[in-house]
Design a protein around this motif. Structure first.
Motif, PDB file in Angstrom:
ATOM      1  N   GLY A 245       0.809  -1.217   0.000  1.00 60.26           N
ATOM      2  CA  GLY A 245       0.000   0.000   0.000  1.00 60.26           C
ATOM      3  C   GLY A 245       0.841   1.265   0.000  1.00 60.26           C
ATOM      4  N   GLN A 246       1.985   1.242  -0.673  1.00 58.26           N
ATOM      5  CA  GLN A 246       2.926   2.365  -0.611  1.00 58.26           C
ATOM      6  C   GLN A 246       2.458   3.543  -1.468  1.00 58.26           C
ATOM      7  OE1 GLN A 246       6.678   0.541  -1.678  1.00 58.26           O
ATOM      8  NE2 GLN A 246       7.165   0.061   0.444  1.00 58.26           N
ATOM      9  N   VAL A 247       2.222   4.658  -0.793  1.00 55.44           N
ATOM     10  CA  VAL A 247       1.887   5.925  -1.428  1.00 55.44           C
ATOM     11  C   VAL A 247       2.730   6.976  -0.719  1.00 55.44           C
ATOM     12  CG1 VAL A 247       0.089   7.619  -1.879  1.00 55.44           C
ATOM     13  CG2 VAL A 247      -0.462   5.194  -1.985  1.00 55.44           C
ATOM     14  N   PHE A 248       3.606   7.666  -1.449  1.00 55.00           N
ATOM     15  CA  PHE A 248       4.616   8.511  -0.829  1.00 55.00           C
ATOM     16  C   PHE A 248       4.279   9.994  -0.974  1.00 55.00           C
ATOM     17  CE2 PHE A 248       7.181   4.840  -2.599  1.00 55.00           C
ATOM     18  CZ  PHE A 248       7.084   4.091  -1.432  1.00 55.00           C
ATOM     19  N   LEU A 249       4.414  10.720   0.107  1.00 55.30           N
ATOM     20  CA  LEU A 249       4.202  12.159   0.088  1.00 55.30           C
ATOM     21  C   LEU A 249       5.367  12.835  -0.627  1.00 55.30           C
ATOM     22  CD1 LEU A 249       2.552  14.617   1.119  1.00 55.30           C
ATOM     23  CD2 LEU A 249       3.987  14.566   3.167  1.00 55.30           C
ATOM     24  N   GLU A 250       5.042  13.702  -1.599  1.00 53.49           N
ATOM     25  CA  GLU A 250       6.110  14.397  -2.329  1.00 53.49           C
ATOM     26  C   GLU A 250       5.914  15.909  -2.386  1.00 53.49           C
ATOM     27  OE1 GLU A 250       6.455  13.458  -6.441  1.00 53.49           O
ATOM     28  OE2 GLU A 250       4.300  13.580  -6.865  1.00 53.49           O
ATOM     29  N   ASP A 251       4.808  16.424  -1.878  1.00 52.75           N
ATOM     30  CA  ASP A 251       4.523  17.860  -1.941  1.00 52.75           C
ATOM     31  C   ASP A 251       5.303  18.588  -0.839  1.00 52.75           C
ATOM     32  OD1 ASP A 251       3.405  20.443  -1.676  1.00 52.75           O
ATOM     33  OD2 ASP A 251       1.523  19.762  -2.558  1.00 52.75           O
ATOM     34  N   PRO A 252       6.256  19.457  -1.177  1.00 51.20           N
ATOM     35  CA  PRO A 252       7.057  20.137  -0.149  1.00 51.20           C
ATOM     36  C   PRO A 252       6.235  21.071   0.736  1.00 51.20           C
ATOM     37  CG  PRO A 252       7.519  21.040  -2.334  1.00 51.20           C
ATOM     38  CD  PRO A 252       6.694  19.810  -2.549  1.00 51.20           C
ATOM     39  N   LEU A 253       5.152  21.618   0.214  1.00 50.89           N
ATOM     40  CA  LEU A 253       4.311  22.493   1.030  1.00 50.89           C
ATOM     41  C   LEU A 253       3.600  21.708   2.131  1.00 50.89           C
ATOM     42  CD1 LEU A 253       2.747  24.857  -1.689  1.00 50.89           C
ATOM     43  CD2 LEU A 253       4.684  25.292  -0.156  1.00 50.89           C
ATOM     44  N   VAL A 254       3.157  20.498   1.801  1.00 42.55           N
ATOM     45  CA  VAL A 254       2.523  19.648   2.816  1.00 42.55           C
ATOM     46  C   VAL A 254       3.568  19.211   3.846  1.00 42.55           C
ATOM     47  CG1 VAL A 254       1.255  17.508   3.249  1.00 42.55           C
ATOM     48  CG2 VAL A 254       0.760  18.864   1.200  1.00 42.55           C
ATOM     49  N   MET A 255       4.775  18.909   3.391  1.00 39.76           N
ATOM     50  CA  MET A 255       5.845  18.560   4.334  1.00 39.76           C
ATOM     51  C   MET A 255       6.126  19.715   5.286  1.00 39.76           C
ATOM     52  SD  MET A 255       8.602  16.491   1.989  1.00 39.76           S
ATOM     53  CE  MET A 255       8.090  15.351   0.715  1.00 39.76           C
ATOM     54  N   ASP A 256       6.141  20.930   4.761  1.00 38.51           N
ATOM     55  CA  ASP A 256       6.364  22.097   5.617  1.00 38.51           C
ATOM     56  C   ASP A 256       5.224  22.254   6.626  1.00 38.51           C
ATOM     57  OD1 ASP A 256       8.728  22.652   4.348  1.00 38.51           O
ATOM     58  OD2 ASP A 256       7.893  24.216   3.043  1.00 38.51           O
ATOM     59  N   SER A 257       4.006  21.936   6.209  1.00 41.35           N
ATOM     60  CA  SER A 257       2.868  21.998   7.133  1.00 41.35           C
ATOM     61  C   SER A 257       3.023  20.985   8.257  1.00 41.35           C
ATOM     62  CB  SER A 257       1.556  21.749   6.373  1.00 41.35           C
ATOM     63  OG  SER A 257       1.293  22.774   5.446  1.00 41.35           O
ATOM     64  N   ILE A 258       3.526  19.805   7.935  1.00 38.96           N
ATOM     65  CA  ILE A 258       3.765  18.773   8.953  1.00 38.96           C
ATOM     66  C   ILE A 258       4.791  19.258   9.964  1.00 38.96           C
ATOM     67  CG2 ILE A 258       4.750  16.470   9.310  1.00 38.96           C
ATOM     68  CD1 ILE A 258       3.444  15.706   6.583  1.00 38.96           C
ATOM     69  N   LEU A 259       5.855  19.857   9.469  1.00 34.93           N
ATOM     70  CA  LEU A 259       6.880  20.410  10.357  1.00 34.93           C
ATOM     71  C   LEU A 259       6.292  21.498  11.252  1.00 34.93           C
ATOM     72  CD1 LEU A 259       9.921  20.700   7.935  1.00 34.93           C
ATOM     73  CD2 LEU A 259       9.716  19.155   9.871  1.00 34.93           C
ATOM     74  N   SER A 260       5.440  22.341  10.690  1.00 38.91           N
ATOM     75  CA  SER A 260       4.835  23.425  11.456  1.00 38.91           C
ATOM     76  C   SER A 260       3.890  22.899  12.528  1.00 38.91           C
ATOM     77  CB  SER A 260       4.088  24.364  10.498  1.00 38.91           C
ATOM     78  OG  SER A 260       3.425  25.393  11.200  1.00 38.91           O
ATOM     79  N   ILE A 261       3.117  21.867  12.194  1.00 38.74           N
ATOM     80  CA  ILE A 261       2.159  21.309  13.149  1.00 38.74           C
ATOM     81  C   ILE A 261       2.888  20.645  14.327  1.00 38.74           C
ATOM     82  CG2 ILE A 261       0.385  19.534  13.474  1.00 38.74           C
ATOM     83  CD1 ILE A 261      -0.374  20.074  10.477  1.00 38.74           C
ATOM     84  N   LEU A 262       3.895  19.855  14.021  1.00 38.94           N
ATOM     85  CA  LEU A 262       4.630  19.157  15.081  1.00 38.94           C
ATOM     86  C   LEU A 262       5.614  20.083  15.794  1.00 38.94           C
ATOM     87  CD1 LEU A 262       5.413  15.734  13.341  1.00 38.94           C
ATOM     88  CD2 LEU A 262       3.888  16.107  15.289  1.00 38.94           C
ATOM     89  N   SER A 263       6.201  20.997  15.056  1.00 37.31           N
ATOM     90  CA  SER A 263       7.183  21.946  15.609  1.00 37.31           C
ATOM     91  C   SER A 263       8.214  21.266  16.504  1.00 37.31           C
ATOM     92  CB  SER A 263       6.467  23.059  16.388  1.00 37.31           C
ATOM     93  OG  SER A 263       5.631  23.809  15.550  1.00 37.31           O
ATOM     94  N   PRO A 264       8.921  20.254  15.988  1.00 37.31           N
ATOM     95  CA  PRO A 264       9.922  19.584  16.831  1.00 37.31           C
ATOM     96  C   PRO A 264      11.040  20.539  17.205  1.00 37.31           C
ATOM     97  CG  PRO A 264      10.116  18.885  14.540  1.00 37.31           C
ATOM     98  CD  PRO A 264       8.882  19.716  14.622  1.00 37.31           C
ATOM     99  N   GLY A 265      11.414  20.515  18.479  1.00 37.56           N
ATOM    100  CA  GLY A 265      12.463  21.396  18.981  1.00 37.56           C
ATOM    101  C   GLY A 265      13.759  20.658  19.209  1.00 37.56           C
ATOM    102  N   PRO A 266      14.790  21.362  19.609  1.00 36.16           N
ATOM    103  CA  PRO A 266      16.136  20.776  19.753  1.00 36.16           C
ATOM    104  C   PRO A 266      16.269  19.789  20.912  1.00 36.16           C
ATOM    105  CG  PRO A 266      16.125  23.055  20.500  1.00 36.16           C
ATOM    106  CD  PRO A 266      14.797  22.820  19.864  1.00 36.16           C
ATOM    107  N   THR A 267      15.216  19.653  21.744  1.00 38.88           N
ATOM    108  CA  THR A 267      15.278  18.651  22.815  1.00 38.88           C
ATOM    109  C   THR A 267      14.242  17.544  22.620  1.00 38.88           C
ATOM    110  OG1 THR A 267      13.708  19.857  24.237  1.00 38.88           O
ATOM    111  CG2 THR A 267      16.046  20.405  24.470  1.00 38.88           C
TER     112      THR A 267
END
Length: 282
Positions: free
Chosen positions: A20-42
């Motif tokens: 069932g492999q379907v891969f995310l390739e949209d950089p804008l959606v990837m940026d949204s994922i980063l923004s939602i999770l907002s992982p920090g340095p710790t």
């Protein structure tokens, strides 16, 4: 960031229909994922289903540590090349995510524990329940799921979509819809739209612990197999009934406490009521 299609072609890789492999390739959606999770340095991050690793690489640049789980080992050479320049490359685990001992991967003393997964449709329930059971101390989870799974995650008692996944996840915390994701954001393009939803843990530790308990998951699955029967019959048919001498008084007390009718069906109970019933019957 290299294009997904070019990366796959360079390494002679093709998506597996069987997995069932379907891969995310949209950089804008990837940026949204980063923004939602907002992982920090710790913060520590665990990714379920890394695929070719484009979002994995982005996440690894922000979190203190990243463990990425991928069932398909054919991606190993691609990962080694893609992550070679990273100061803190992810720890890759090539294993079925349902069989991983997650507590062995958690580093004590880190900041928040974040979970991300782009989940295949046929394994959505198994993988979310696995995340609850394996990572009950998580601070936030973010899952990419097919749009219709959103209905199952937020279903109301008594509805057709209401089931084990609904009850366990909503006892664990609350779902927050983040965004709709077009099928054009993926390669190969799926036939349906996807959605990003966050799971935010409850402040009630006892509820989170029960929602993570595999015995509770089995209890729910047993009851929901007999969802159209009365609660008493569903308990008996599923094997959760402790016997007439103990079971009937316990069930009567349960129904009386919430002023529930004797013929009530299991599918009509809220997650909190099902949690209380499980505690009474076990």
């Amino acid at each position: 960031m290299p294009r997904l299609f070019d990366l796959l072609r360079q390494h002679n890789l093709y998506p597996s229909k069987a997995l069932g492999q379907v891969f995310l390739e949209d950089p804008l959606v990837m940026d949204s994922i980063l923004s939602i999770l907002s992982p920090g340095p710790t913060d520590q991050l665990i990714e379920i289903g890394a695929g070719p690793g484009l979002i994995t690489k982005k996440l690894a640049t922000q979190a203190a540590s990243l463990v990425a789980i991928e069932i398909d080992p054919k991606f190993r050479p691609l990962h080694e090349a893609l992550f070679a320049s990273l100061e803190r490359p992810p720890l890759m685990i090539y294993q079925d995510a349902r069989k991983v001992n997650y507590q062995d991967l958690v580093e004590p003393g880190q900041g928040r524990l974040l979970v991300f997964g782009n989940l295949p449709y046929n394994l959505t329930t198994d993988l979310i329940l696995t995340a609850l059971a394996g990572l009950p101390q998580m601070s936030q989870a973010l899952f990419m799921v097919q749009e219709d799974v959103r209905d199952r995650l937020t279903a109301r008692p008594g509805s057709k979509a209401y089931g084990t996944l609904t009850v366990a996840s909503n006892l664990f915390g609350s779902w927050r819809f983040e965004m709709t994701v077009s099928r054009k954001a993926f390669y190969p393009q799926p036939r349906v739209t996807s959605a990003l939803l966050s799971l935010l843990p409850s402040s009630h530790e006892s509820d989170r612990a029960l929602a993570a308990d595999r015995r509770f998951h089995r209890f729910l699955t047993g009851l929901m197999q007999y969802r159209r029967k009365s609660l008493a019959n569903a308990l008996k048919e599923s094997g959760a009934w402790p016997g007439d001498e103990r079971g009937r008084p316990l069930l009567d007390a349960f129904l009386k406490e919430d002023d529930l009718p004797p013929g009530l069906r299991a599918e009509s109970l809220t997650p909190g009521q099902l949690a209380r019933l499980f505690r009474l019957m076990t």
